[in-house]
Design an enzyme around this catalytic site. Structure first.
Site, PDB file in Angstrom:
ATOM      1  N   ASN A 101      -4.174  -2.499   5.875  1.00 47.07           N
ATOM      2  CA  ASN A 101      -4.499  -3.721   4.957  1.00 47.07           C
ATOM      3  C   ASN A 101      -2.830  -3.953   4.421  1.00 47.07           C
ATOM      4  OD1 ASN A 101      -5.471  -5.299   3.319  1.00 47.07           O
ATOM      5  ND2 ASN A 101      -6.095  -3.845   1.620  1.00 47.07           N
ATOM      6  N   TYR A 139      -4.349  -2.877 -15.011  1.00 46.58           N
ATOM      7  CA  TYR A 139      -4.938  -1.758 -14.113  1.00 46.58           C
ATOM      8  C   TYR A 139      -6.022  -2.177 -13.306  1.00 46.58           C
ATOM      9  CZ  TYR A 139      -7.113   2.620 -13.007  1.00 46.58           C
ATOM     10  OH  TYR A 139      -7.759   3.530 -12.276  1.00 46.58           O
ATOM     11  N   GLU A 150     -18.129   3.946  -0.129  1.00 42.37           N
ATOM     12  CA  GLU A 150     -17.715   2.972  -0.663  1.00 42.37           C
ATOM     13  C   GLU A 150     -18.147   1.551   0.185  1.00 42.37           C
ATOM     14  OE1 GLU A 150     -13.356   2.503  -0.728  1.00 42.37           O
ATOM     15  OE2 GLU A 150     -13.481   1.473  -2.902  1.00 42.37           O
ATOM     16  N   GLU A 173     -11.214   9.509  -8.869  1.00 38.33           N
ATOM     17  CA  GLU A 173     -10.695   9.339  -7.709  1.00 38.33           C
ATOM     18  C   GLU A 173      -9.274   9.159  -7.962  1.00 38.33           C
ATOM     19  OE1 GLU A 173     -12.608   5.966  -5.803  1.00 38.33           O
ATOM     20  OE2 GLU A 173     -10.753   5.510  -4.714  1.00 38.33           O
ATOM     21  N   HIS A 187     -13.552   5.587   2.498  1.00 37.36           N
ATOM     22  CA  HIS A 187     -13.092   4.517   1.916  1.00 37.36           C
ATOM     23  C   HIS A 187     -13.746   3.184   2.571  1.00 37.36           C
ATOM     24  CE1 HIS A 187      -9.267   1.667   1.627  1.00 37.36           C
ATOM     25  NE2 HIS A 187      -9.590   2.014   0.317  1.00 37.36           N
ATOM     26  N   ARG A 225     -11.842  11.112   1.249  1.00 39.97           N
ATOM     27  CA  ARG A 225     -12.047   9.592   1.113  1.00 39.97           C
ATOM     28  C   ARG A 225     -11.366   9.079   2.526  1.00 39.97           C
ATOM     29  NH1 ARG A 225     -14.004   6.275  -1.258  1.00 39.97           N
ATOM     30  NH2 ARG A 225     -11.864   5.034  -1.939  1.00 39.97           N
ATOM     31  N   ASP A 264     -11.674   5.316 -10.481  1.00 39.24           N
ATOM     32  CA  ASP A 264     -10.581   5.474  -9.715  1.00 39.24           C
ATOM     33  C   ASP A 264      -9.247   5.334 -10.474  1.00 39.24           C
ATOM     34  OD1 ASP A 264      -8.424   5.364  -7.682  1.00 39.24           O
ATOM     35  OD2 ASP A 264      -9.264   3.646  -6.704  1.00 39.24           O
ATOM     36  N   HIS A 288     -18.299  -1.929  -6.717  1.00 40.81           N
ATOM     37  CA  HIS A 288     -17.199  -1.877  -7.566  1.00 40.81           C
ATOM     38  C   HIS A 288     -17.317  -3.023  -8.989  1.00 40.81           C
ATOM     39  CE1 HIS A 288     -13.477  -0.809  -5.056  1.00 40.81           C
ATOM     40  NE2 HIS A 288     -14.578  -0.088  -4.816  1.00 40.81           N
ATOM     41  N   GLU A 296      -7.917   8.470   0.498  1.00 41.92           N
ATOM     42  CA  GLU A 296      -7.936   7.051   1.395  1.00 41.92           C
ATOM     43  C   GLU A 296      -6.773   6.866   2.040  1.00 41.92           C
ATOM     44  OE1 GLU A 296      -9.312   5.005  -2.317  1.00 41.92           O
ATOM     45  OE2 GLU A 296      -7.710   3.478  -2.007  1.00 41.92           O
ATOM     46  N   HIS A 334      -6.445   5.820  -9.247  1.00 38.78           N
ATOM     47  CA  HIS A 334      -5.431   4.918  -8.614  1.00 38.78           C
ATOM     48  C   HIS A 334      -3.890   5.526  -8.486  1.00 38.78           C
ATOM     49  CE1 HIS A 334      -5.262   1.158  -6.236  1.00 38.78           C
ATOM     50  NE2 HIS A 334      -6.465   1.047  -6.489  1.00 38.78           N
TER      51      HIS A 334
HETATM   52 MG   LIG Z   1      -9.287   3.852  -4.460  1.00 39.85          MG
END
Ligand SMILES: [Mg+2]
Length: 407
Positions: A37, A160, A343, A240, A316, A287, A214, A122, A266, A216
């Site tokens: 990505n 966020y 996910e 997460e 992920h 993940r 998450d 999500h 991930e 993050h």
């Molecule tokens: Mg994540």
């Protein structure tokens, strides 16, 4: 049996999917996903310039040896570009193997351990009320597990993992700008507000909803440990990425202070990235993904290591994973004795379905893998001609004083 050619395609509806197609002299072909990505052209170039010339003439049935050839045989190993490219080859070889056998890939691992695999959606809200409505929306569609992310009051830019300012996001959509968008982050405001969010979610939806969250990579280890301890009473399914994954021992500090389940991985690319935290049992869910961690062969190895240490899977599944890597993971999910959750955010549009036809299905928050031989996903090259590469970036994050922070 020999590999006769291989081609890489970059593009797709709303995403720069990197799709590899490997042809054989038996007329059977396999497909793989190398979508890294926001850096999509790099694994595509690595495949075209370095790996595909070596692949031609190899026996596609020797997927283990081919994996080792490209991993062990390279002087500079690992990293997301290399592992996404190797991962795509590996997925395509398992696809071919399944088609030769006339079996879905999960049968080659040992068959099914379950019919449907639990997935999570999500739910993101620019504010708490919007978040609660979004959770209700997913619950009404049958989801049993939801990842919850909420805009934090007084956080500049809404702060966020939130869709563009003020929007009532129905899905988690990072703003992938033509240049990197900038978000401002404040851990103190976040740490004060999130327990209120969990409190309100439990009040409205009760004890049974599986809540995932998450962080993050935004917290320091001590902050994450204190946060985990504070939110234990809300019984999260997982917390997460509490801290950046670079420092595995940070998880040790968090683990020793809280029983909140921890999920991470991930951005990991190899078994070596997760080895210590799995063996030390500092985490509950791993993940990794079939794309970023070297395909089915390598991820299966990670899953088996995790099983020895009571670590479950939680692969992920951001929208950047094409239906090919999601299928590869679906076969692993059907088999893995230590499956946890998946996910699932494939862009389920008509265009996406036309580019990647498949019989896999989703119902009531569960994923059902198809019994089509191989991975069970095809790739329509005529459809692919409609798309081309479109450069996009993840946002970057700064603290209020301008310090660069972790996205
Ligand atoms: Mg994540």
């Amino acid at each position: 049996m020999k590999i006769t050619s291989a081609e890489v395609f970059v593009g797709g509806p709303g995403k720069n999917y990197v799709t590899l197609k490997i042809m054989t002299d038996a007329g059977i072909y396999g497909v793989g996903d190398a979508t890294l990505n926001t850096r999509e052209t790099l694994p595509a170039a690595y495949l075209k310039d370095y790996l595909i010339p070596c692949l031609i003439g190899m026996d596609p049935r020797n997927s283990e040896d081919i994996w080792q050839y490209f991993y062990r045989g390279a002087y500079f190993r690992r990293g997301p570009v290399t592992m996404a490219a190797i991962g795509a080859i590996d997925m395509a070889l398992w696809d071919i193997k399944g088609k030769i056998a006339g079996l879905p890939v999960y049968q080659l691992f040992g068959g099914k351990s379950r019919d449907g695999a639990l997935v999570y959606a999500h739910a993101t809200g620019a504010n708490l009320d919007a978040l609660l409505d979004t959770i209700a929306h997913y619950q009404s569609k049958g989801y049993k597990a939801v990842r919850v992310q909420c805009g934090i009051p007084d956080m500049p830019e809404g702060g966020y993992a939130i869709a563009k300012k003020g929007e009532d996001a129905k899905h988690y959509i990072t703003d992938f700008g033509l240049m990197p968008d900038e978000e401002i982050w404040d851990s103190e405001k976040y740490l004060k507000y999130m327990p209120i969010v969990f409190e309100r979610i439990r009040e409205r939806f009760g004890a049974d909803l599986k809540i995932l969250h998450d962080v993050h990579h935004r917290l320091r280890p001590r902050e994450a440990a204190a946060f985990g301890k504070e939110i234990e009473k809300y019984n999260l399914f997982w917390m997460e990425d509490p801290t950046p994954a670079d420092d595995q021992s940070a998880l040790k500090l968090i683990r020793h202070h809280t029983t909140v389940p921890i999920a991470i991985g991930e951005v990991f690319n190899s078994i070596w990235d997760c080895k210590t935290m799995i063996e030390e049992e500092w985490i509950d869910f791993i993940r990794v993904s079939a794309t970023y961690a070297g395909g089915i062969t390598h991820v299966k190895r990670i899953v088996e290591l995790a099983a020895l240490h009571n670590v479950r899977t939680g692969f992920h599944g951001a929208p950047s994973h094409s239906p090919i890597s999601m299928a590869a993971q679906a076969h692993l999910n059907a088999w893995a004795p230590n499956f946890g959750i998946q996910e699932y955010l494939v862009l389920g549009t008509k265009e996406c379905g036309a580019l990647f036809p498949s019989q896999h299905s989703m119902e009531n928050g569960m994923f059902y893998v198809s019994d089509t031989p191989g991975l069970g996903v095809d790739f329509d090259e005529t459809e692919a001609k409609r798309y081309s590469f479109d450069r996009r970036y993840h946002p970057i994050v700064r603290l209020e004083d301008g310090t660069m922070w972790n996205y």
